[in-house]
Design an enzyme around this catalytic site. Structure first.
Site: not given
Ligand code: NAI
Length: 306
Positions: A152, A165, A169
């Site tokens: 991401s 997150y 990622k």
């Protein structure tokens, strides 16, 4: 040339919704037999239901394709191993793994509980690693494999409120880099997709007009190339709203200092030269960096490295 997946077997994790569903439909439409894996929980990873995966299987079958549902939690290795067994028993091989399952627990780092960090790492990092580990031996034996990680922009560049997150990622890029090297001999290509699409993960973040441009199908076109026979390896493909780009990790040429000049003050004084991007390169592996550093020092000192 048309890209097809006839006689190929694919596992797509988190394929009950959003991007995973779109990837699975696209793979099946081009001939792949697809395992629709989904735990069927909420966006934050709570709960479980088989409905989402079963609905996608029905959709694929209705369109004349071949698919089966699997409810494994990618973060539970036993369940993942069973999914791989189930796939081999049914279809005899596994050519493609799309590590797509994911959850969000957004909070500023100040407010983030350890549990919020751990759960996100568990699903994205341990989940992708475990699914990959479970198919790795199969792909080595077949001497063929295509694996996609889902990274991401949040990991590549950072996003406010996504420390967990983003870390997860970016970890997948590290996993890809090494698996690319270890898989080369067995024709296993490992790539990463950085998507941008309107799904339940992003529906509250943007206005309706923006969401209407961010179709999952536009992203799936990129994913299909990354898992095709002619796929590159160790690439990061950014895909969203019809734009396709690559993110690369480069290293500047840098500056060599003699031992007496190796001081923080000298580094500060030469900072713009150290960061100068002209002549930058993308090392093929970690050892390339070590070799560059040793070469500079050895040349200066007249030492032969053999
Ligand atoms: P989504 O929430 O619509 O789909 C994720 C799916 O993964 C859900 O169906 C969920 O049930 C499943 N899942 C979650 N935990 C699981 C587990 N432990 N085991 C098995 N399945 C599980 O989200 P979306 O947007 O389709 O996301 C797909 C992937 O793309 C994720 O990895 C996400 O982080 C990534 N991504 C999405 C972006 C976007 O713009 N939508 C941007 C960047 C990355």
């Amino acid at each position: 040339m048309t890209i097809r997946f006839d006689d190929r077997v694919a596992i797509v994790t988190g394929a009950g919704n959003g991007l995973g569903r779109s990837h699975a439909l696209a793979l099946a439409a081009r001939g792949a037999k697809v395992v629709i894996n989904d735990l069927g929980g909420a966006r934050d990873g709570s709960g479980a239901s088989s409905d989402a995966a079963l609905n996608v299987v029905e959709e694929i079958k209705a369109a004349g394709g071949t698919a089966m549902a699997n409810g494994a939690n990618v973060a539970a290795y036993d369940q993942v191993k069973d999914m791989v067994k189930q796939t081999i028993n049914a279809w005899g091989r596994i050519d493609i793994l799309v590590n797509n399952a994911g959850i969000l627990r957004d909070k500023t780092f100040a407010k983030m509980e350890i549990e919020d960090f751990a759960r996100v790492m568990d699903v994205h990092v341990m989940g992708s690693m475990q699914c990959t580990k479970a198919v790795w031996g199969v792909m080595r034996e077949q001497s063929y494999g295509r694996i996609a990680m889902t990274t991401s922009s949040s990991g590549l560049y950072g996003n406010f409120g996504q420390a967990n997150y983003g870390a997860a990622k970016m970890a997948l890029i590290g996993l890809m880099n090494t698996l690319h090297l270890e898989g080369q001999k067995y024709h296993i290509h490992v790539n990463a997709l950085a998507p941008c699409a309107a799904t339940r993960m992003t529906e509250e973040l943007m206005p309706e007009e923006a969401l209407s441009l961010l179709t999952p199908e536009a992203v799936s076109a990129g994913l299909l190339y990354l898992v095709s026979e002619k796929a590159p390896s160790r690439t990061i493909l950014d895909a969203g709203a019809g734009t396709y780009a690559c993110t690369k990790i480069f290293e500047t040429t840098g500056v060599y200092f003699k031992p007496q000049d190796q001081t923080p003050e000298n580094i500060a004084a030469h900072w713009s030269e150290i960061c100068d991007t002209s002549g930058q390169s993308a090392p093929g592996q970690g050892a390339d960096q070590t070799m560059k550093m040793l070469h500079n020092a050895a040349t200066d000192r007249g030492i032969s490295l053999g």
